[in-house]
Write a protein that holds these residues in place. Structure first.
Motif, PDB file in Angstrom:
ATOM      1  N   ILE A  48       0.841  -1.205   0.000  1.00  0.00           N
ATOM      2  CA  ILE A  48       0.000   0.000   0.000  1.00  0.00           C
ATOM      3  C   ILE A  48       0.872   1.250   0.000  1.00  0.00           C
ATOM      4  N   TYR A  63      -5.630   9.034   0.568  1.00  0.00           N
ATOM      5  CA  TYR A  63      -4.534   8.075   0.486  1.00  0.00           C
ATOM      6  C   TYR A  63      -3.400   8.428   1.451  1.00  0.00           C
ATOM      7  N   PRO A 292      -4.991  -3.872   4.642  1.00  0.00           N
ATOM      8  CA  PRO A 292      -4.494  -3.803   3.262  1.00  0.00           C
ATOM      9  C   PRO A 292      -5.322  -4.639   2.297  1.00  0.00           C
ATOM     10  N   GLY A 296      -7.124  -2.728  -0.561  1.00  0.00           N
ATOM     11  CA  GLY A 296      -6.574  -3.136  -1.848  1.00  0.00           C
ATOM     12  C   GLY A 296      -7.619  -3.710  -2.782  1.00  0.00           C
ATOM     13  N   ILE A 302      -6.673   1.877  -5.932  1.00  0.00           N
ATOM     14  CA  ILE A 302      -5.594   1.031  -5.408  1.00  0.00           C
ATOM     15  C   ILE A 302      -5.528  -0.271  -6.196  1.00  0.00           C
TER      16      ILE A 302
END
Length: 315
Positions: A48, A63, A292, A296, A302
């Motif tokens: 990440i 982010y 994550p 993700g 992402i």
């Protein structure tokens, strides 16, 4: 309690981490999921950070806060899991008294920092959805940096009293901690003194400070939900809610195990010790592993960058 577990000391030089009471024979098997979760947490959060750093299009407040969360999760998981795995694999149970208090401080402070980060992320989503035209002017880089600094300072300062109190208590019964790490309540319960001030402050932090964070998050998402339901089309509502779904999943994975763990320690006299220890591990180990994966998979930007940077098939 046996004589070998009883000494005449005050502030011992070392504590002995028992591991998971009642499940000592299964430590090797228990280590497998713990080790797997640690590897996922380290790799996932590092990925990440790498993706956000490399892709300039992701240099936005949402982010930045996600990177803060990834760093916090790396610190939290690394604060406890290497020592836990050494207990499970090598029976390395000793931990220096100062190191124990340091671990306690890192666990408490970074838990509070992560809680504050979730509040910041909820505020970012509130501004982005409820006031989209003002998002870039409200959440400038300077404001994001100030929010991050405030969250960091709050977490570092607010947990100092319980750690300082834990340092000053006399420990004259035993130095065996019935846990896999130096959890605050597991340590102070060993003190041969009235620890009411420590437990009261713990209640204040969990239900006062952390509870207030939950209130702010709830208010933010209540307003977000109101705006989402007022959107004219179903597709627009689904798309907008999708940007918040990952945050809600991460928030639930973070707060629910923590509150359950605290309540079992405070009021679960009939709860088996191994259940208390496992619950205290869940709120520290599971969120760094899941975050994550959640972000993700669910955040399109992402996921898209991951597919570009790490293509599944080479032609």
């Amino acid at each position: 309690m046996s004589d070998s577990n009883t000494t005449d000391f005050i502030n011992p030089s070392t504590f002995i981490l028992q591991g998971i009471p009642g499940l000592e024979t299964a430590h090797v098997w228990i280590s497998i999921p713990f080790c797997t979760m640690y590897v996922i947490a380290v790799l996932g959060n590092c990925i990440i950070l790498y993706v956000v750093k490399r892709e300039r299009s992701l240099h936005e407040p949402m982010y930045y806060f996600l990177c803060m969360l990834a760093i916090i999760d790396l610190v939290l998981s690394t604060s406890i899991l290497p020592k836990e795995l050494s207990i499970f694999w090598l029976s390395s149970r000793e931990i220096d008294f100062s190191a124990c208090l340091t671990q306690m401080y890192f666990i408490l402070s970074f838990f509070m920092i992560e809680s504050g980060t979730f509040v910041a992320m909820a505020f970012d989503r509130y501004v982005a959805i409820c006031h989209p035209l003002r998002h870039s002017t409200i959440l400038t880089n300077r404001v994001v940096a100030m929010i991050g600094l405030a969250v960091l300072l709050r977490g570092c300062v607010i947990v100092l009293p319980p750690v300082l109190l834990a340092h000053q208590w006399p420990y004259c019964r035993t130095n065996i901690v019935a846990s896999t790490h130096c959890e605050h309540l597991a340590v102070v319960k060993l003190a041969c003194a009235n620890i009411q001030v420590s437990t009261s402050y713990g209640l204040f932090v969990v239900f006062g400070v952390t509870g207030l964070d939950v209130v702010f998050i709830t208010l933010s998402y209540t307003q977000i939900l109101r705006v989402i339901l007022s959107l004219p089309t179903k597709d627009a509502r689904i798309k907008t809610f999708g940007t918040c779904g990952s945050h809600l999943c991460a928030i639930l994975a973070f707060y629910v195990p923590r509150f359950v763990s605290f309540l079992t320690h405070q009021f679960g006299q009939n709860v088996p010790p191994y259940t208390q220890v496992l619950m205290s591990n869940m709120y520290l180990v599971v969120p760094p592993t899941l975050n994550p994966i959640i972000y993700g998979v669910s955040i399109g930007q992402i996921r898209g960058r991951l597919l570009r940077l790490f293509p599944l098939n080479e032609t």
